[in-house]
Enzyme design. Structure first.
Site, short mmCIF file in Angstrom:
data_model
loop_
_atom_site.label_atom_id
_atom_site.label_comp_id
_atom_site.label_asym_id
_atom_site.label_seq_id
_atom_site.Cartn_x
_atom_site.Cartn_y
_atom_site.Cartn_z
N TYR A 1 16.18 -1.03 30.20
CA TYR A 1 15.12 -1.32 29.22
C TYR A 1 13.78 -1.52 29.93
O TYR A 1 12.75 -0.95 29.52
CB TYR A 1 15.51 -2.58 28.43
CG TYR A 1 14.46 -3.02 27.43
CD1 TYR A 1 14.29 -2.34 26.23
CD2 TYR A 1 13.61 -4.11 27.69
CE1 TYR A 1 13.33 -2.73 25.31
CE2 TYR A 1 12.66 -4.51 26.79
CZ TYR A 1 12.51 -3.82 25.59
OH TYR A 1 11.55 -4.20 24.69
N GLY B 1 0.83 -1.20 0.00
CA GLY B 1 0.00 0.00 0.00
C GLY B 1 0.86 1.24 0.00
O GLY B 1 1.99 1.23 -0.45
N THR C 1 -3.85 -1.92 28.06
CA THR C 1 -2.73 -2.69 27.50
C THR C 1 -3.24 -4.03 26.97
O THR C 1 -4.20 -4.59 27.52
CB THR C 1 -1.66 -2.97 28.57
OG1 THR C 1 -2.27 -3.69 29.65
CG2 THR C 1 -1.05 -1.69 29.09
N ALA D 1 12.85 -0.41 32.80
CA ALA D 1 12.37 0.88 33.33
C ALA D 1 11.76 1.71 32.21
O ALA D 1 10.73 2.38 32.39
CB ALA D 1 13.52 1.63 33.99
P1 NAP Z 1 14.31 -3.88 15.72
O1 NAP Z 1 14.08 -5.03 14.81
O2 NAP Z 1 15.68 -3.66 16.26
O3 NAP Z 1 13.81 -2.54 14.99
C1 NAP Z 1 13.91 -1.32 15.71
C2 NAP Z 1 13.39 -0.19 14.86
O4 NAP Z 1 13.50 1.03 15.62
C3 NAP Z 1 14.20 0.03 13.59
O5 NAP Z 1 13.35 0.51 12.57
C4 NAP Z 1 15.19 1.12 14.00
O6 NAP Z 1 15.68 1.81 12.85
C5 NAP Z 1 14.27 1.98 14.89
N1 NAP Z 1 14.98 2.85 15.83
C6 NAP Z 1 15.83 2.49 16.84
N2 NAP Z 1 16.26 3.59 17.48
C7 NAP Z 1 15.68 4.65 16.87
C8 NAP Z 1 15.73 6.05 17.08
N3 NAP Z 1 16.51 6.61 18.03
N4 NAP Z 1 14.98 6.86 16.29
C9 NAP Z 1 14.20 6.33 15.30
N5 NAP Z 1 14.12 5.01 15.06
C10 NAP Z 1 14.86 4.19 15.84
O7 NAP Z 1 13.36 -3.95 17.01
P2 NAP Z 1 11.99 -4.74 17.27
O8 NAP Z 1 12.32 -6.06 17.85
O9 NAP Z 1 11.12 -4.66 16.09
O10 NAP Z 1 11.38 -3.85 18.44
C11 NAP Z 1 10.47 -2.79 18.15
C12 NAP Z 1 9.83 -2.33 19.43
O11 NAP Z 1 9.18 -3.43 20.04
C13 NAP Z 1 10.81 -1.78 20.47
O12 NAP Z 1 10.22 -0.70 21.14
C14 NAP Z 1 10.98 -2.94 21.42
O13 NAP Z 1 11.34 -2.54 22.70
C15 NAP Z 1 9.60 -3.56 21.38
N6 NAP Z 1 9.56 -4.98 21.75
C16 NAP Z 1 10.15 -5.93 20.97
C17 NAP Z 1 10.07 -7.27 21.35
C18 NAP Z 1 10.65 -8.37 20.51
O14 NAP Z 1 10.58 -9.53 20.94
N7 NAP Z 1 11.17 -8.13 19.35
C19 NAP Z 1 9.43 -7.62 22.54
C20 NAP Z 1 8.87 -6.61 23.33
C21 NAP Z 1 8.92 -5.29 22.91
P3 NAP Z 1 17.14 2.55 12.86
O15 NAP Z 1 18.09 1.63 13.56
O16 NAP Z 1 17.45 2.76 11.42
O17 NAP Z 1 16.93 3.83 13.59
#
Ligand code: NAP
Length: 256
Positions: free
Chosen positions: A156, A55, A239, A158
């Site tokens: 993290y 899209g 949530t 926190a």
């Molecule tokens: P990921 O694969 O590492 O992707 C992270 C994304 O955030 C990327 O697009 C990265 O792009 C962007 N990013 C990081 N720092 C940034 C900044 N300062 N400004 C703008 N963009 C930024 O992470 P993910 O696993 O998808 O996690 C995404 C979210 O889900 C996070 O908030 C994480 O805490 C939460 N989460 C993930 C899991 C899990 O199991 N994967 C579980 C619980 C919660 P760039 O590096 O190019 O900036």
């Protein structure tokens, strides 16, 4: 599935990879106009080009740790799509650092991205969300922090618990502007970021999840999509845990 998403303007921070990319794909597939944000321009432009198959998706380079950058990205999204209806504060980092050795810089990186980034993004989007008449803020928090703990992730945890503290007071402040604020709490979801944690981490997590597999980015996107619909208009400050049951067992034996 949800007709009210079609035509809405959506901003997804951290939309270039992982969960954020799944959010962008899901909103685009429902007919929304999506702007994804990340720091890495090359990765972002590639992601937007690939997502364009689902899209309307465009990339804006930005760093959520900077208030000025958040303001610029929000302005660009409004200019591109004539307004802003839905903001997904999803950008996050999860580097491990034992408390005894954590430097102020390491602490600041996680709080600035995960927690302050949420503040800056929502603050910048407020006027547009109010004008929208059906403004939605959806935070990507985590089970880690609000519900569970993990060694090496005090900063993290926190930051992710802090997002929920933000959510509850923001929901009250913004209710009078017709904006809802909710959060999804993923368990362990197979993303680029999680893959960096290594095979041992992933195997341990799979063993502790009652459904016996990691979540997918679509699992998280489906919940976020619902919270963004008109059908969810009466839900705020809430949530949704999406974790395959991981927070429930008291021990591995409890799953037998
Ligand atoms: P990921 O694969 O590492 O992707 C992270 C994304 O955030 C990327 O697009 C990265 O792009 C962007 N990013 C990081 N720092 C940034 C900044 N300062 N400004 C703008 N963009 C930024 O992470 P993910 O696993 O998808 O996690 C995404 C979210 O889900 C996070 O908030 C994480 O805490 C939460 N989460 C993930 C899991 C899990 O199991 N994967 C579980 C619980 C919660 P760039 O590096 O190019 O900036």
């Amino acid at each position: 599935m949800f007709t009210s998403i079609s035509g809405r303007s959506v901003l997804v921070t951290g939309g270039t990879k992982g969960i954020g990319r799944g959010l962008a794909a899901a909103f685009a597939a429902e007919g929304a106009s999506v702007v994804i944000v990340g720091r890495d321009r090359g990765a972002g432009e590639r992601a937007a080009a690939e997502l364009a198959a689902s899209g309307k998706v465009a990339f804006e380079q930005g760093d959520v740790a900077s208030a000025a950058s958040c303001a610029a990205v929000v302005a660009a999204a409004q200019e591109r799509h004539g307004g802003l209806d839905i903001v997904c504060c999803n950008a996050g980092v999860f580097p491990s650092a034992p408390l005894a050795e954590m430097t102020p810089e390491q602490l600041e990186e996680v709080l600035a991205t995960n927690l302050k980034g949420t503040f800056f993004t929502v603050q910048a989007a407020l006027p547009a969300l109010e004008r929208s008449g059906h403004g939605r803020v959806i935070l990507t928090s985590s089970i880690t922090g609000p519900i569970t703990g993990f060694s090496g992730w005090t900063h993290y945890g926190a930051s992710k618990a802090g997002q929920l503290g933000f959510m509850r007071s923001a929901a009250l402040e913004l209710a009078k502007r017709g904006i809802t604020v909710n959060a999804v709490l993923p368990g362990n979801v197979m993303t680029e970021g999680l893959a960096d944690m290594g095979a041992d981490y992933i195997a341990t997590m799979e063993a502790s999840i009652p459904l016996k597999h990691l979540g997918s980015i679509e699992d998280i996107a489906n919940a976020a999509l619902f919270l963004a619909t008109d059908e969810a208009a009466y839900i705020t400050a809430q949530t949704i845990v999406i974790d395959g049951g991981q927070i429930v067992p008291e021990s591995l034996e409890a799953m037998d």
